[in-house]
Motif scaffolding. Structure first.
Motif, PDB file in Angstrom:
ATOM      1  N   ASN A  53       0.818  -1.221   0.000  1.00  0.00           N
ATOM      2  CA  ASN A  53       0.000   0.000   0.000  1.00  0.00           C
ATOM      3  C   ASN A  53       0.848   1.266   0.000  1.00  0.00           C
ATOM      4  O   ASN A  53       0.477   2.268   0.600  1.00  0.00           O
ATOM      5  CB  ASN A  53      -0.910   0.003   1.237  1.00  0.00           C
ATOM      6  N   LYS A  54       2.002   1.222  -0.676  1.00  0.00           N
ATOM      7  CA  LYS A  54       2.951   2.337  -0.629  1.00  0.00           C
ATOM      8  C   LYS A  54       2.340   3.668  -1.050  1.00  0.00           C
ATOM      9  O   LYS A  54       2.596   4.692  -0.421  1.00  0.00           O
ATOM     10  CB  LYS A  54       4.160   2.049  -1.520  1.00  0.00           C
ATOM     11  N   VAL A  55       1.546   3.660  -2.099  1.00  0.00           N
ATOM     12  CA  VAL A  55       0.991   4.922  -2.603  1.00  0.00           C
ATOM     13  C   VAL A  55       0.123   5.586  -1.545  1.00  0.00           C
ATOM     14  O   VAL A  55       0.267   6.774  -1.262  1.00  0.00           O
ATOM     15  CB  VAL A  55       0.206   4.693  -3.919  1.00  0.00           C
ATOM     16  N   ALA A  56      -0.769   4.827  -0.937  1.00  0.00           N
ATOM     17  CA  ALA A  56      -1.678   5.387   0.070  1.00  0.00           C
ATOM     18  C   ALA A  56      -0.925   5.834   1.322  1.00  0.00           C
ATOM     19  O   ALA A  56      -1.192   6.914   1.872  1.00  0.00           O
ATOM     20  CB  ALA A  56      -2.745   4.364   0.436  1.00  0.00           C
ATOM     21  N   VAL A  57       0.023   5.026   1.773  1.00  0.00           N
ATOM     22  CA  VAL A  57       0.760   5.371   2.992  1.00  0.00           C
ATOM     23  C   VAL A  57       1.649   6.593   2.749  1.00  0.00           C
ATOM     24  O   VAL A  57       1.721   7.497   3.594  1.00  0.00           O
ATOM     25  CB  VAL A  57       1.588   4.168   3.498  1.00  0.00           C
ATOM     26  N   LYS A  58       2.311   6.642   1.599  1.00  0.00           N
ATOM     27  CA  LYS A  58       3.140   7.811   1.288  1.00  0.00           C
ATOM     28  C   LYS A  58       2.293   9.074   1.204  1.00  0.00           C
ATOM     29  O   LYS A  58       2.731  10.151   1.624  1.00  0.00           O
ATOM     30  CB  LYS A  58       3.912   7.592  -0.011  1.00  0.00           C
ATOM     31  N   GLN A  59       1.069   8.962   0.680  1.00  0.00           N
ATOM     32  CA  GLN A  59       0.188  10.126   0.631  1.00  0.00           C
ATOM     33  C   GLN A  59      -0.183  10.574   2.042  1.00  0.00           C
ATOM     34  O   GLN A  59      -0.207  11.775   2.328  1.00  0.00           O
ATOM     35  CB  GLN A  59      -1.072   9.835  -0.185  1.00  0.00           C
ATOM     36  N   ASP A  60      -0.464   9.616   2.924  1.00  0.00           N
ATOM     37  CA  ASP A  60      -0.745   9.963   4.317  1.00  0.00           C
ATOM     38  C   ASP A  60       0.447  10.688   4.940  1.00  0.00           C
ATOM     39  O   ASP A  60       0.278  11.659   5.685  1.00  0.00           O
ATOM     40  CB  ASP A  60      -1.075   8.714   5.139  1.00  0.00           C
ATOM     41  N   MET A  61       1.655  10.230   4.627  1.00  0.00           N
ATOM     42  CA  MET A  61       2.857  10.870   5.174  1.00  0.00           C
ATOM     43  C   MET A  61       3.029  12.286   4.632  1.00  0.00           C
ATOM     44  O   MET A  61       3.394  13.202   5.378  1.00  0.00           O
ATOM     45  CB  MET A  61       4.088  10.028   4.876  1.00  0.00           C
ATOM     46  N   LEU A  62       2.746  12.475   3.357  1.00  0.00           N
ATOM     47  CA  LEU A  62       2.817  13.827   2.783  1.00  0.00           C
ATOM     48  C   LEU A  62       1.783  14.745   3.419  1.00  0.00           C
ATOM     49  O   LEU A  62       2.074  15.905   3.714  1.00  0.00           O
ATOM     50  CB  LEU A  62       2.629  13.771   1.267  1.00  0.00           C
ATOM     51  N   ASP A  63       0.581  14.230   3.629  1.00  0.00           N
ATOM     52  CA  ASP A  63      -0.465  15.017   4.291  1.00  0.00           C
ATOM     53  C   ASP A  63      -0.047  15.376   5.720  1.00  0.00           C
ATOM     54  O   ASP A  63      -0.275  16.495   6.185  1.00  0.00           O
ATOM     55  CB  ASP A  63      -1.794  14.253   4.311  1.00  0.00           C
ATOM     56  N   PHE A  64       0.577  14.426   6.409  1.00  0.00           N
ATOM     57  CA  PHE A  64       1.064  14.680   7.764  1.00  0.00           C
ATOM     58  C   PHE A  64       2.141  15.765   7.742  1.00  0.00           C
ATOM     59  O   PHE A  64       2.130  16.686   8.570  1.00  0.00           O
ATOM     60  CB  PHE A  64       1.615  13.400   8.387  1.00  0.00           C
ATOM     61  N   ASP A  65       3.078  15.661   6.792  1.00  0.00           N
ATOM     62  CA  ASP A  65       4.139  16.666   6.677  1.00  0.00           C
ATOM     63  C   ASP A  65       3.548  18.063   6.499  1.00  0.00           C
ATOM     64  O   ASP A  65       4.007  19.030   7.110  1.00  0.00           O
ATOM     65  CB  ASP A  65       5.059  16.359   5.494  1.00  0.00           C
ATOM     66  N   THR A  66       2.524  18.167   5.653  1.00  0.00           N
ATOM     67  CA  THR A  66       1.877  19.457   5.424  1.00  0.00           C
ATOM     68  C   THR A  66       1.307  20.016   6.718  1.00  0.00           C
ATOM     69  O   THR A  66       1.512  21.186   7.044  1.00  0.00           O
ATOM     70  CB  THR A  66       0.775  19.313   4.360  1.00  0.00           C
ATOM     71  N   GLU A  67       0.598  19.164   7.462  1.00  0.00           N
ATOM     72  CA  GLU A  67       0.031  19.630   8.739  1.00  0.00           C
ATOM     73  C   GLU A  67       1.121  20.030   9.721  1.00  0.00           C
ATOM     74  O   GLU A  67       1.003  21.035  10.435  1.00  0.00           O
ATOM     75  CB  GLU A  67      -0.840  18.540   9.363  1.00  0.00           C
ATOM     76  N   ALA A  68       2.193  19.248   9.761  1.00  0.00           N
ATOM     77  CA  ALA A  68       3.279  19.543  10.695  1.00  0.00           C
ATOM     78  C   ALA A  68       3.953  20.863  10.345  1.00  0.00           C
ATOM     79  O   ALA A  68       4.177  21.706  11.214  1.00  0.00           O
ATOM     80  CB  ALA A  68       4.296  18.401  10.686  1.00  0.00           C
ATOM     81  N   PHE A  69       4.273  21.072   9.068  1.00  0.00           N
ATOM     82  CA  PHE A  69       4.919  22.317   8.672  1.00  0.00           C
ATOM     83  C   PHE A  69       3.985  23.503   8.834  1.00  0.00           C
ATOM     84  O   PHE A  69       4.429  24.622   9.096  1.00  0.00           O
ATOM     85  CB  PHE A  69       5.464  22.229   7.247  1.00  0.00           C
ATOM     86  N   ASP A  70       2.676  23.271   8.709  1.00  0.00           N
ATOM     87  CA  ASP A  70       1.711  24.344   8.941  1.00  0.00           C
ATOM     88  C   ASP A  70       1.772  24.852  10.383  1.00  0.00           C
ATOM     89  O   ASP A  70       1.456  26.013  10.638  1.00  0.00           O
ATOM     90  CB  ASP A  70       0.292  23.887   8.612  1.00  0.00           C
ATOM     91  N   LEU A  71       2.176  24.009  11.310  1.00  0.00           N
ATOM     92  CA  LEU A  71       2.305  24.454  12.699  1.00  0.00           C
ATOM     93  C   LEU A  71       3.279  25.617  12.815  1.00  0.00           C
ATOM     94  O   LEU A  71       3.127  26.479  13.674  1.00  0.00           O
ATOM     95  CB  LEU A  71       2.806  23.309  13.598  1.00  0.00           C
ATOM     96  N   THR A  72       4.280  25.638  11.947  1.00  0.00           N
ATOM     97  CA  THR A  72       5.306  26.688  12.028  1.00  0.00           C
ATOM     98  C   THR A  72       4.856  27.987  11.398  1.00  0.00           C
ATOM     99  O   THR A  72       5.493  29.012  11.617  1.00  0.00           O
ATOM    100  CB  THR A  72       6.618  26.225  11.361  1.00  0.00           C
ATOM    101  N   THR A  73       3.775  27.964  10.612  1.00  0.00           N
ATOM    102  CA  THR A  73       3.387  29.164   9.869  1.00  0.00           C
ATOM    103  C   THR A  73       1.985  29.676  10.183  1.00  0.00           C
ATOM    104  O   THR A  73       1.609  30.730   9.729  1.00  0.00           O
ATOM    105  CB  THR A  73       3.471  28.915   8.357  1.00  0.00           C
ATOM    106  N   THR A  74       1.223  28.931  10.967  1.00  0.00           N
ATOM    107  CA  THR A  74      -0.168  29.314  11.203  1.00  0.00           C
ATOM    108  C   THR A  74      -0.324  30.362  12.294  1.00  0.00           C
ATOM    109  O   THR A  74      -1.432  30.767  12.604  1.00  0.00           O
ATOM    110  CB  THR A  74      -1.034  28.095  11.564  1.00  0.00           C
ATOM    111  N   GLY A  75       0.773  30.734  12.899  1.00  0.00           N
ATOM    112  CA  GLY A  75       0.680  31.696  13.981  1.00  0.00           C
ATOM    113  C   GLY A  75       0.386  31.044  15.314  1.00  0.00           C
ATOM    114  O   GLY A  75       0.213  31.706  16.313  1.00  0.00           O
ATOM    115  N   THR A  76       0.328  29.720  15.325  1.00  0.00           N
ATOM    116  CA  THR A  76       0.156  29.018  16.586  1.00  0.00           C
ATOM    117  C   THR A  76       1.432  29.173  17.373  1.00  0.00           C
ATOM    118  O   THR A  76       2.485  28.740  16.959  1.00  0.00           O
ATOM    119  CB  THR A  76      -0.122  27.522  16.348  1.00  0.00           C
ATOM    120  N   GLU A  77       1.340  29.810  18.500  1.00  0.00           N
ATOM    121  CA  GLU A  77       2.533  30.069  19.294  1.00  0.00           C
ATOM    122  C   GLU A  77       2.564  29.171  20.505  1.00  0.00           C
ATOM    123  O   GLU A  77       1.551  28.928  21.146  1.00  0.00           O
ATOM    124  CB  GLU A  77       2.578  31.531  19.738  1.00  0.00           C
ATOM    125  N   VAL A  78       3.730  28.679  20.799  1.00  0.00           N
ATOM    126  CA  VAL A  78       3.955  27.929  22.018  1.00  0.00           C
ATOM    127  C   VAL A  78       4.552  28.924  22.993  1.00  0.00           C
ATOM    128  O   VAL A  78       5.605  29.483  22.749  1.00  0.00           O
ATOM    129  CB  VAL A  78       4.936  26.757  21.780  1.00  0.00           C
TER     130      VAL A  78
END
Length: 80
Positions: A53-78
């Motif tokens: 299921n490489k295609v589906a799992v890799k897509q999930d990983m790309l989607d996760f990467d997008t969400e993770a990198f969005d943490l740095t730009t969304t203005g969410t402050e720690v």
């Protein structure tokens, strides 16, 4: 002297349909610390199903990467 820091942690799992239900194939974690440093970790927990299921799992990983990198730009402050 106590020194503390707060982090934002994002967790994700990639599941595939297998037999009678869904099975977790990959686990992903991202942590954004109060200094703005983002760290990520990904684990393939079922290599046999990942290979099927490489295609589906890799897509999930790309989607996760997008969400993770969005943490740095969304203005969410720690805050410390």
């Amino acid at each position: 002297m106590l020194n503390t820091k707060k982090n934002i942690t994002l967790n994700g799992q990639s599941f595939v349909d297998e037999g009678e239900g869904k099975v977790m194939v990959a686990n992903m974690t991202a942590t954004l610390n109060s200094d703005g440093v983002l760290s990520m970790n990904k684990s393939i927990v079922r290599p046999d199903l990942y290979n099927l299921n490489k295609v589906a799992v890799k897509q999930d990983m790309l989607d996760f990467d997008t969400e993770a990198f969005d943490l740095t730009t969304t203005g969410t402050e720690v805050t410390e």
